[in-house]
Design a protein around this motif. Sequence first.
Motif, mmCIF file in Angstrom:
data_model
loop_
_atom_site.group_PDB
_atom_site.id
_atom_site.type_symbol
_atom_site.label_atom_id
_atom_site.label_comp_id
_atom_site.label_asym_id
_atom_site.label_seq_id
_atom_site.Cartn_x
_atom_site.Cartn_y
_atom_site.Cartn_z
ATOM 1 N N TRP A 23 0.860 5.417 5.516
ATOM 2 C CA TRP A 23 -0.129 6.223 5.440
ATOM 3 C C TRP A 23 0.440 7.041 5.013
ATOM 4 O O TRP A 23 -0.659 8.638 4.144
ATOM 5 N N ASP A 25 -0.069 9.489 1.727
ATOM 6 C CA ASP A 25 -0.863 9.854 1.139
ATOM 7 C C ASP A 25 -0.280 9.597 -0.396
ATOM 8 O O ASP A 25 -0.633 11.142 -1.130
ATOM 9 N N SER A 54 -9.682 2.589 1.103
ATOM 10 C CA SER A 54 -8.858 3.555 2.038
ATOM 11 C C SER A 54 -9.212 5.562 1.335
ATOM 12 O O SER A 54 -9.785 5.205 0.840
ATOM 13 N N ALA A 55 -8.784 5.309 2.934
ATOM 14 C CA ALA A 55 -8.664 6.991 2.849
ATOM 15 C C ALA A 55 -7.236 6.926 2.392
ATOM 16 O O ALA A 55 -7.727 8.876 1.876
ATOM 17 N N LYS A 81 -10.717 4.509 6.623
ATOM 18 C CA LYS A 81 -9.478 4.286 6.791
ATOM 19 C C LYS A 81 -9.326 3.104 7.376
ATOM 20 O O LYS A 81 -7.804 2.840 7.729
ATOM 21 N N ASN A 84 -6.630 1.300 5.311
ATOM 22 C CA ASN A 84 -5.451 2.067 4.775
ATOM 23 C C ASN A 84 -4.472 0.609 4.942
ATOM 24 O O ASN A 84 -4.413 -0.149 5.783
#
Length: 200
Positions: A23, A25, A54-55, A81, A84
């Motif tokens: 997760w 970024d 996704s986020a 998300k 994700n």
Amino acid sequence: MSKLFLVRHGQSLWNLENRFTGWQDIDITEAGIEEAKKAGMALKNEKIDVAFTSALIRAQHTLTIILDVMGKPDIPVIMDKALNERSYGNLEGLNKAETALKYGDDQVRTWRRSFDIVPPGGESLKITYSRVIPYFEMHILPLLKKGENVLVVAHGNSLRSLIMYLENLSPEEILEREIATGIPLTYSYDGKFSRFENGN
């Protein structure tokens, strides 16, 4: 008949550095940008009605490039998300080879490639599947049933979960499936899903 296109984001910086990303970024590299451009060229003649991602920036950036190359930057984009990557918890940011030296190859392989064993503080593929598939059934499948073509740009394990569902694969079968970065996979939908073997 509608079509579903799946693309794993282009190479990220931590893919390049062999780190557990999850997760975190992390954006794509120059090579990842080129992969996204090639995906856009591969999809250039396809009709896309809506795109999902996704986020996380690596998937969003890849999608933006694909749509620009296709000449379709105004297609509706939905970010969530639920798509994700699998969370690797306490392993995120660690080098995979160094982690294998610390915990042993077998343990790291189990964390990465088992279906229901959870890495410390993270998610198993089973848990990832349990968030990806309900989202797909609620938000994406109804569009396909209406005849719309959908592009999903996401991550290795969120897409692995989706492919497991689309192709009705066992946990053992899906764990053997490698998903290359930036190469579109194409499925037709006419009440059931069929994969185009040439990808696209």
